[in-house]
Scaffold this active site. Structure first.
Site, mmCIF file in Angstrom:
data_model
loop_
_atom_site.group_PDB
_atom_site.id
_atom_site.type_symbol
_atom_site.label_atom_id
_atom_site.label_comp_id
_atom_site.label_asym_id
_atom_site.label_seq_id
_atom_site.Cartn_x
_atom_site.Cartn_y
_atom_site.Cartn_z
ATOM 1 N N GLY A 80 0.826 -1.197 0.000
ATOM 2 C CA GLY A 80 0.000 0.000 0.000
ATOM 3 C C GLY A 80 0.857 1.243 0.000
ATOM 4 O O GLY A 80 1.998 1.235 0.466
ATOM 5 N N GLY A 106 0.452 5.758 0.153
ATOM 6 C CA GLY A 106 -0.367 6.956 0.224
ATOM 7 C C GLY A 106 0.504 8.199 0.154
ATOM 8 O O GLY A 106 1.713 8.116 -0.103
ATOM 9 N N PHE A 138 1.458 10.220 2.554
ATOM 10 C CA PHE A 138 2.403 10.414 3.639
ATOM 11 C C PHE A 138 3.213 9.171 3.986
ATOM 12 O O PHE A 138 4.113 9.242 4.825
ATOM 13 C CB PHE A 138 1.674 10.879 4.906
ATOM 14 C CG PHE A 138 0.964 12.194 4.745
ATOM 15 C CD1 PHE A 138 1.590 13.283 4.167
ATOM 16 C CD2 PHE A 138 -0.348 12.340 5.170
ATOM 17 C CE1 PHE A 138 0.938 14.484 4.025
ATOM 18 C CE2 PHE A 138 -1.019 13.544 5.043
ATOM 19 C CZ PHE A 138 -0.370 14.622 4.451
ATOM 20 N N VAL A 156 3.487 1.333 2.795
ATOM 21 C CA VAL A 156 3.316 0.185 3.690
ATOM 22 C C VAL A 156 3.946 -1.051 3.046
ATOM 23 O O VAL A 156 3.683 -1.360 1.882
ATOM 24 C CB VAL A 156 1.824 -0.076 3.989
ATOM 25 C CG1 VAL A 156 1.679 -1.230 4.985
ATOM 26 C CG2 VAL A 156 1.162 1.186 4.541
ATOM 27 N N LYS A 168 4.553 0.511 8.198
ATOM 28 C CA LYS A 168 4.136 1.775 7.587
ATOM 29 C C LYS A 168 5.261 2.789 7.759
ATOM 30 O O LYS A 168 5.505 3.293 8.845
ATOM 31 C CB LYS A 168 2.851 2.274 8.266
ATOM 32 C CG LYS A 168 2.300 3.560 7.669
ATOM 33 C CD LYS A 168 0.986 3.941 8.353
ATOM 34 C CE LYS A 168 0.374 5.193 7.757
ATOM 35 N NZ LYS A 168 -0.913 5.551 8.416
ATOM 36 N N ASP A 213 -11.271 9.818 8.096
ATOM 37 C CA ASP A 213 -10.934 9.297 6.768
ATOM 38 C C ASP A 213 -11.409 7.849 6.639
ATOM 39 O O ASP A 213 -10.697 6.980 6.152
ATOM 40 C CB ASP A 213 -9.416 9.382 6.557
ATOM 41 C CG ASP A 213 -9.024 9.169 5.093
ATOM 42 O OD1 ASP A 213 -9.874 9.395 4.214
ATOM 43 O OD2 ASP A 213 -7.874 8.773 4.841
#
Length: 404
Positions: A223, A225, A227, A230, A247, A351
């Site tokens: 994963g 994103g 910021f 992962v 993360k 979120d």
């Protein structure tokens, strides 16, 4: 020892190496872990070790090194594990060791002598080992070492008087200050992060996570994103292994640090079966000297709800009606807990969406990614009704709509 590109880990333990350690050891600037234990090495350990600026773990135990503990260790501020036991080191315990607060220190079975420092790591009996050094003295009471012979009864009395009077004054001052602070509203609930959150976890270094994720390989990315990225990783703890999700924060992106602190603040007091559990935190530096921050979570084998609902192009797997209902109930339970089950605080996720809901082996849903979460100490007026109420449940309703 002159291969300066050698990094991460060098293990020469349990061999029959003899002689002295070459001064070229200082060229291993990128090395994180050096293990020379249980050989036949001797002589004075070179002070050039100061060149190993990335060193976090140094094991020299089970050899025949002589002389004093090398002063070159004083510049290795990232050192976390130092084992010099079962050698012939002599002289005083150097004062610079008490400045390395994260250090696990083993100096047992040497020929060290003189007073044991009273500060830093030497105040934590679980982090140091000094047995087998029969000429050590002083230190904190828990070490149960003899008093240093240089301190006579007369000097002890004078020292006691000099210490007792300031101590009484300090005690009274602390009482007054504590009373004043209690009367004021503390701002502890607004602190985004405190050391107590980290202390409950096993500390993991950059080198530990680098090894667990196969060098942060792209093949292990599960994963990404704005910021963070992962990775899937495997942590080894003796014979057992634990699969985790690592993360890694992109600290060069503005807002990443705030996202990390928000996540810590939201989850430090939260305990619920449908919330993604943090296993550990890493606040370290990488081998280039840059800050490194990561959160380590339980790995959920069935990935995110997003993958099951929208990214399953071949339709090789699908959610049954009962599974959809159970996931909706799991998410609702997590949100209900966040809004009312953490004492006087209310946690607003901010979120909540399918990509932030992870499914384990049993298809139980776990809400994660609290980077935009807000913690409120009191319920805002109108939160239970009207517009505020609709805002509070907008995320869960959207997920429920997608499940249906």
């Amino acid at each position: 020892m002159s291969i300066s590109s050698l990094s991460i880990y060098l293990d020469l333990s349990y061999n029959a190496l003899f002689g002295s350690v070459p001064s070229e050891v200082g060229l291993l600037r990128d090395l994180s872990d050096l293990d020379l234990s249980h050989n036949r090495l001797s002589g004075i350990f070179p002070n050039t070790i100061s060149g190993c600026i990335s060193l976090q773990r140094l094991h020299l135990d089970g050899n025949s090194f002589t002389g004093e503990i090398p002063q070159g260790l004083s510049v290795l501020r990232g050192l976390q594990d130092l084992d010099l036991s079962r050698n012939n080191f002599s002289g005083l315990i150097p004062s610079f060791l008490d400045e390395l607060h994260l250090l696990n220190l083993n100096l047992s079975f040497n020929r060290l002598q003189g007073p044991v420092p009273l500060d830093g790591v030497f105040r934590n009996t679980s982090a140091i080992s000094l047995q087998g050094n029969n000429e050590l003295c002083g230190g904190i009471l828990e070490l149960k070492l003899p008093y240093c012979p240089s301190i006579t009864k007369k000097k002890s009395s004078n020292i006691l008087l000099k210490v007792l009077i300031p101590a009484v004054v300090l005690f009274i001052a602390v009482l007054v200050l504590s009373f004043i602070l209690i009367q004021k509203k503390t701002k502890s609930r607004n602190n985004l992060y405190d050391s107590s959150f980290e202390s409950q976890f096993k500390k993991l270094s950059y080198a530990d996570l680098l090894k667990a994720t196969d060098g942060f390989s792209e093949a292990n990315v599960i994963g990404s994103g704005r910021f963070s990225t992962v990775y899937k990783g495997v942590l080894e703890d003796g014979p057992s292994e634990t699969v985790v999700a690592v993360k890694v924060l992109k600290l060069n992106i503005r807002g990443a640090q705030k996202s990390f602190l928000s996540e810590c603040n939201a989850l430090r007091g939260a305990r619920h079966r449908n919330l993604l559990k943090i296993l550990s935190i890493s606040l370290s530096i990488d081998f280039r000297g840059n800050d490194f921050t990561a959160l380590i979570y339980q790995f959920k084998a069935n990935g995110s709800l997003e993958n099951w609902l929208h990214l399953n192009e071949n339709m090789d797997r699908y959610l049954t009606l009962m599974q959809r209902l159970n996931i909706a109930i799991d998410v609702a339970c997590a949100v209900e807990y966040l809004h009312s089950g953490t004492g006087s605080d209310i946690i607003v996720h901010g979120d909540l969406k399918p990509s932030n809901i992870l499914l384990d082996d049993d298809m139980t849903a776990h809400v994660g990614d609290f980077g935009l979460a807000k913690v409120m100490s009191n319920i805002p007026s109108g939160f239970a009704a009207g517009e505020s109420s609709s805002i509070a449940v907008r995320g869960p309703l959207a997920i429920l709509h997608q499940l249906v």
